[in-house]
Design a protein around this motif. Structure first.
Motif, PDB file in Angstrom:
ATOM      1  N   PHE A 119       0.846  -1.190   0.000  1.00 13.44           N
ATOM      2  CA  PHE A 119       0.000   0.000   0.000  1.00 13.44           C
ATOM      3  C   PHE A 119       0.884   1.242   0.000  1.00 13.44           C
ATOM      4  CE2 PHE A 119      -2.151  -3.433   2.185  1.00 13.44           C
ATOM      5  CZ  PHE A 119      -3.383  -3.460   1.558  1.00 13.44           C
ATOM      6  N   ILE A 120       0.437   2.234  -0.754  1.00 17.67           N
ATOM      7  CA  ILE A 120       1.121   3.518  -0.746  1.00 17.67           C
ATOM      8  C   ILE A 120       0.065   4.601  -0.924  1.00 17.67           C
ATOM      9  CG2 ILE A 120       1.583   3.460  -3.237  1.00 17.67           C
ATOM     10  CD1 ILE A 120       4.252   4.888  -2.608  1.00 17.67           C
ATOM     11  N   GLY A 121       0.072   5.586  -0.010  1.00 19.33           N
ATOM     12  CA  GLY A 121      -0.954   6.621  -0.052  1.00 19.33           C
ATOM     13  C   GLY A 121      -2.346   6.054   0.085  1.00 19.33           C
ATOM     14  N   ASN A 122      -2.463   4.973   0.891  1.00 22.84           N
ATOM     15  CA  ASN A 122      -3.754   4.295   1.086  1.00 22.84           C
ATOM     16  C   ASN A 122      -4.325   3.751  -0.222  1.00 22.84           C
ATOM     17  OD1 ASN A 122      -4.525   3.763   3.659  1.00 22.84           O
ATOM     18  ND2 ASN A 122      -5.716   5.648   3.966  1.00 22.84           N
ATOM     19  N   ARG A 123      -3.437   3.327  -1.109  1.00 27.13           N
ATOM     20  CA  ARG A 123      -3.868   2.691  -2.354  1.00 27.13           C
ATOM     21  C   ARG A 123      -3.153   1.366  -2.552  1.00 27.13           C
ATOM     22  NH1 ARG A 123      -4.508   7.005  -7.320  1.00 27.13           N
ATOM     23  NH2 ARG A 123      -6.321   8.133  -6.507  1.00 27.13           N
ATOM     24  N   ALA A 124      -3.825   0.465  -3.245  1.00 28.91           N
ATOM     25  CA  ALA A 124      -3.225  -0.800  -3.660  1.00 28.91           C
ATOM     26  C   ALA A 124      -3.381  -0.920  -5.173  1.00 28.91           C
ATOM     27  CB  ALA A 124      -3.893  -1.978  -2.963  1.00 28.91           C
ATOM     28  N   ARG A 125      -2.414  -1.538  -5.814  1.00 31.07           N
ATOM     29  CA  ARG A 125      -2.456  -1.632  -7.278  1.00 31.07           C
ATOM     30  C   ARG A 125      -2.133  -3.052  -7.736  1.00 31.07           C
ATOM     31  NH1 ARG A 125       0.850   2.387 -11.146  1.00 31.07           N
ATOM     32  NH2 ARG A 125      -1.047   3.597 -10.844  1.00 31.07           N
ATOM     33  N   TYR A 126      -2.868  -3.501  -8.752  1.00 30.18           N
ATOM     34  CA  TYR A 126      -2.588  -4.754  -9.452  1.00 30.18           C
ATOM     35  C   TYR A 126      -2.192  -4.428 -10.893  1.00 30.18           C
ATOM     36  CZ  TYR A 126      -4.560  -7.805  -5.830  1.00 30.18           C
ATOM     37  OH  TYR A 126      -4.798  -8.476  -4.655  1.00 30.18           O
ATOM     38  N   GLU A 127      -1.228  -5.178 -11.426  1.00 28.64           N
ATOM     39  CA  GLU A 127      -0.855  -5.090 -12.836  1.00 28.64           C
ATOM     40  C   GLU A 127      -1.086  -6.444 -13.489  1.00 28.64           C
ATOM     41  OE1 GLU A 127       2.487  -1.518 -12.943  1.00 28.64           O
ATOM     42  OE2 GLU A 127       3.125  -3.613 -13.157  1.00 28.64           O
ATOM     43  N   ILE A 128      -1.738  -6.434 -14.647  1.00 30.10           N
ATOM     44  CA  ILE A 128      -2.116  -7.671 -15.337  1.00 30.10           C
ATOM     45  C   ILE A 128      -1.509  -7.647 -16.731  1.00 30.10           C
ATOM     46  CG2 ILE A 128      -4.028  -9.080 -16.168  1.00 30.10           C
ATOM     47  CD1 ILE A 128      -5.771  -7.755 -13.997  1.00 30.10           C
ATOM     48  N   GLY A 129      -0.787  -8.706 -17.084  1.00 32.78           N
ATOM     49  CA  GLY A 129      -0.184  -8.799 -18.414  1.00 32.78           C
ATOM     50  C   GLY A 129       1.022  -9.716 -18.408  1.00 32.78           C
ATOM     51  N   TYR A 130       1.683  -9.837 -19.563  1.00 33.70           N
ATOM     52  CA  TYR A 130       2.928 -10.589 -19.651  1.00 33.70           C
ATOM     53  C   TYR A 130       4.045  -9.780 -19.010  1.00 33.70           C
ATOM     54  CZ  TYR A 130       1.189 -14.150 -22.932  1.00 33.70           C
ATOM     55  OH  TYR A 130       0.524 -15.197 -23.514  1.00 33.70           O
ATOM     56  N   ARG A 131       4.882 -10.457 -18.220  1.00 34.96           N
ATOM     57  CA  ARG A 131       6.085  -9.808 -17.721  1.00 34.96           C
ATOM     58  C   ARG A 131       7.076  -9.692 -18.872  1.00 34.96           C
ATOM     59  NH1 ARG A 131       3.758  -7.489 -13.940  1.00 34.96           N
ATOM     60  NH2 ARG A 131       5.808  -6.754 -13.269  1.00 34.96           N
ATOM     61  N   PRO A 132       7.920  -8.657 -18.904  1.00 31.24           N
ATOM     62  CA  PRO A 132       8.816  -8.448 -20.052  1.00 31.24           C
ATOM     63  C   PRO A 132       9.838  -9.565 -20.195  1.00 31.24           C
ATOM     64  CG  PRO A 132       9.379  -6.976 -18.244  1.00 31.24           C
ATOM     65  CD  PRO A 132       8.094  -7.638 -17.859  1.00 31.24           C
ATOM     66  N   TRP A 133      10.091  -9.964 -21.441  1.00 25.23           N
ATOM     67  CA  TRP A 133      11.177 -10.880 -21.782  1.00 25.23           C
ATOM     68  C   TRP A 133      11.621 -10.576 -23.191  1.00 25.23           C
ATOM     69  CZ3 TRP A 133      10.170 -15.059 -25.368  1.00 25.23           C
ATOM     70  CH2 TRP A 133       8.821 -15.193 -25.726  1.00 25.23           C
ATOM     71  N   GLY A 134      12.652 -11.284 -23.659  1.00 22.91           N
ATOM     72  CA  GLY A 134      13.401 -10.927 -24.864  1.00 22.91           C
ATOM     73  C   GLY A 134      12.606 -10.386 -26.034  1.00 22.91           C
ATOM     74  N   SER A 135      11.630 -11.146 -26.547  1.00 25.04           N
ATOM     75  CA  SER A 135      10.952 -10.775 -27.787  1.00 25.04           C
ATOM     76  C   SER A 135       9.590 -10.144 -27.545  1.00 25.04           C
ATOM     77  CB  SER A 135      10.783 -12.010 -28.675  1.00 25.04           C
ATOM     78  OG  SER A 135      12.043 -12.547 -29.028  1.00 25.04           O
ATOM     79  N   LEU A 136       9.206  -9.969 -26.289  1.00 30.41           N
ATOM     80  CA  LEU A 136       7.876  -9.466 -25.973  1.00 30.41           C
ATOM     81  C   LEU A 136       7.964  -8.079 -25.369  1.00 30.41           C
ATOM     82  CD1 LEU A 136       4.822  -9.883 -25.681  1.00 30.41           C
ATOM     83  CD2 LEU A 136       5.254 -11.017 -23.508  1.00 30.41           C
ATOM     84  N   ASP A 137       7.345  -7.102 -26.022  1.00 32.82           N
ATOM     85  CA  ASP A 137       7.243  -5.761 -25.473  1.00 32.82           C
ATOM     86  C   ASP A 137       6.130  -5.737 -24.435  1.00 32.82           C
ATOM     87  OD1 ASP A 137       9.218  -4.841 -27.186  1.00 32.82           O
ATOM     88  OD2 ASP A 137       7.778  -4.424 -28.785  1.00 32.82           O
ATOM     89  N   ASN A 138       6.468  -5.348 -23.208  1.00 38.43           N
ATOM     90  CA  ASN A 138       5.500  -5.459 -22.129  1.00 38.43           C
ATOM     91  C   ASN A 138       4.436  -4.377 -22.207  1.00 38.43           C
ATOM     92  OD1 ASN A 138       7.822  -3.759 -21.399  1.00 38.43           O
ATOM     93  ND2 ASN A 138       6.661  -3.345 -19.550  1.00 38.43           N
ATOM     94  N   ALA A 139       3.227  -4.741 -21.770  1.00 40.00           N
ATOM     95  CA  ALA A 139       2.105  -3.818 -21.642  1.00 40.00           C
ATOM     96  C   ALA A 139       1.212  -4.374 -20.543  1.00 40.00           C
ATOM     97  CB  ALA A 139       1.348  -3.686 -22.965  1.00 40.00           C
ATOM     98  N   TYR A 140       0.660  -3.481 -19.720  1.00 44.27           N
ATOM     99  CA  TYR A 140      -0.115  -3.927 -18.571  1.00 44.27           C
ATOM    100  C   TYR A 140      -1.463  -3.226 -18.521  1.00 44.27           C
ATOM    101  CZ  TYR A 140       4.532  -5.356 -17.005  1.00 44.27           C
ATOM    102  OH  TYR A 140       5.789  -5.908 -16.939  1.00 44.27           O
ATOM    103  N   ALA A 141      -2.457  -3.944 -17.971  1.00 47.16           N
ATOM    104  CA  ALA A 141      -3.700  -3.328 -17.516  1.00 47.16           C
ATOM    105  C   ALA A 141      -3.565  -3.138 -16.013  1.00 47.16           C
ATOM    106  CB  ALA A 141      -4.884  -4.220 -17.846  1.00 47.16           C
ATOM    107  N   ARG A 142      -3.903  -1.955 -15.519  1.00 49.60           N
ATOM    108  CA  ARG A 142      -3.732  -1.635 -14.106  1.00 49.60           C
ATOM    109  C   ARG A 142      -5.085  -1.459 -13.426  1.00 49.60           C
ATOM    110  NH1 ARG A 142       0.344   1.177 -16.855  1.00 49.60           N
ATOM    111  NH2 ARG A 142       2.455   0.586 -16.178  1.00 49.60           N
TER     112      ARG A 142
END
Length: 424
Positions: free
Chosen positions: A338-361
């Motif tokens: 928690f930071i500033g009374n907030r919690a965050r989730y990130e959903i998506g592929y974690r970055p690796w060699g051939s994959l450009d990462n992108a997340y839904a938050r």
């Protein structure tokens, strides 16, 4: 016998040591006897290394558009083009019978690549390699000496999801997740430009939660390539529509369209006949974890609360099927989530060699959660004062050293000036 051998070495060493520029200093006999054999060995070793470097250069030199040759150097069928584009004479190795195990392309053979041969016509005018248009312009102008030569080239042709000359790495792509569950539409709050006098930006959350909140959320994924296909570079100058390709392993002959169709795909999306490419394609499913991760702000790479799936159906890569995750805030026991009374989730592929990462938050505003009180006041004071005191002490020390050396330098200058003005 040994004496004869030593005399022979001395003669060769004499020739080697004294061979060079006509104004080069010649060695004395003593230097010849003591240094000659050593320099002979160094010369032989250098020649050996030069030979190795030459062999390596033949495989690493970049393609050159202008290569000076003469018709006498060209024999019918005597040239080949290496995978990196260098014009080379045919070697006996190209006569070997290629099999599934000894071809250079990615394995298993036929799944990601095919090793093929094709004929290419090279054009030359006045001893320089040129383009076909330039050849057609000058071949009958009466002033130029032009000729053409058909040669055999060999290369790896990749499936759409592979890259490089050997098809041994994945082609770069990205998979963009989107929240498909109905959530409150979050907008920039009215106080965003008031607090602190600085315009606020980022993820404005309107999801309220408690420590006991448990939520199932649906996500869709849309994947696409972010790099051009491999053949755009390996077959850049080939007239694909009018070229036949021979598979050097199976001995089958293909047109370009048939060669492209010889690969089997788990997923092929939006294939374009004009560009001979697809927006996204995979021979097999992406064997990577598609992850939902609560962010630990003190250890961003922490994985112990990850929830993941492996996407094994084509519809999951095209935004046609929901992927469901369970966001359970009761598992977030540590205050570092928690930071500033907030919690965050990130959903998506974690970055690796051939994959450009992108997340839904997904960001939650925590209701009725008390910020932890800082109990160790002494440690807090020390963590603030010690760095400040260290910086101040370092500054004072540097200032004292500067004054000391400046005074020494000024005294030295004054003494030099004094002695310079004395007359003897």
């Amino acid at each position: 016998m040994i004496n004869y051998f030593l005399v022979f070495l001395l003669i060769i060493a004499f020739i080697q040591v004294n061979h060079g520029h006509p104004f080069q200093k010649k060695e004395s006999f003593t230097e010849l006897v003591t240094k000659g054999p050593v320099r002979l060995w160094q010369s032989l070793f250098s020649d050996y290394m030069d030979l190795g470097n030459l062999k390596q250069a033949l495989h690493t030199l970049p393609h050159r558009d202008s290569q000076v040759v003469t018709p006498e150097q060209i024999d019918e069928g005597s040239l080949i083009v290496s995978p990196n584009g260098l014009l080379m004479h045919r070697r006996d190795a190209f006569a070997e019978d290629y099999t599934v195990s000894n071809n250079p392309c990615a394995k298993p053979y036929g799944k990601y690549a095919r090793y093929v041969a094709y004929n290419t016509t090279f054009y030359f005018c006045n001893g320089t390699r040129t383009t076909k248009n330039n050849y057609d312009t000058h071949v009958n102008d009466g002033y130029s000496t032009c000729f053409s030569n058909m040669t055999q080239s060999k290369t790896c042709v990749c499936s759409l999801d592979r890259d490089t000359a050997l098809c041994n790495i994945n082609r770069k792509f990205t998979c963009i997740p989107s929240i498909s569950s109905e959530l409150p539409a979050c907008s920039k709050p009215t106080y965003a430009k008031v607090r602190g006098g600085v315009d606020m930006f980022g993820d404005f959350s309107c999801l309220e939660a408690t420590n006991a909140t448990s939520l199932f959320i649906n996500v869709t994924v849309s994947c696409k390539f972010t790099a051009p296909p491999a053949w755009e570079s390996t077959l850049k100058n080939v007239d694909l529509a009018n070229t036949n390709f021979t598979d050097l392993v199976t001995d089958q002959t293909y047109t370009w369209e048939a060669l492209r169709a010889s690969f089997s795909y788990f997923l092929m999306h939006e294939f374009n006949n004009n560009t001979l490419d697809a927006s996204f394609a995979q021979v097999t499913f992406v064997n990577r974890k598609f992850v939902s991760r609560p962010i630990n702000f003190l250890a961003l790479a922490r994985e112990d609360l990850d929830e993941f799936v492996v996407l094994k159906r084509p519809e999951q890569y095209l935004g046609q099927e929901n992927i469901t995750f369970h966001l359970n805030l009761a598992l977030l026991k540590n205050d570092t989530y928690f930071i500033g009374n907030r919690a965050r989730y990130e959903i998506g592929y974690r970055p690796w060699g051939s994959l450009d990462n992108a997340y839904a938050r997904v960001t939650f505003n925590m209701v009725n959660r008390q910020e932890p009180a800082y109990s160790n006041v002494t440690q807090l004071v020390l963590s603030i004062t010690i760095p400040i005191a260290s910086v101040l002490l370092a500054g004072i020390l540097l200032f004292i050293l500067f004054v000391y050396f400046f005074r020494k330098w000024r005294e030295s200058k004054e003494l030099q000036s004094f002695f310079a003005n004395q007359s003897y």
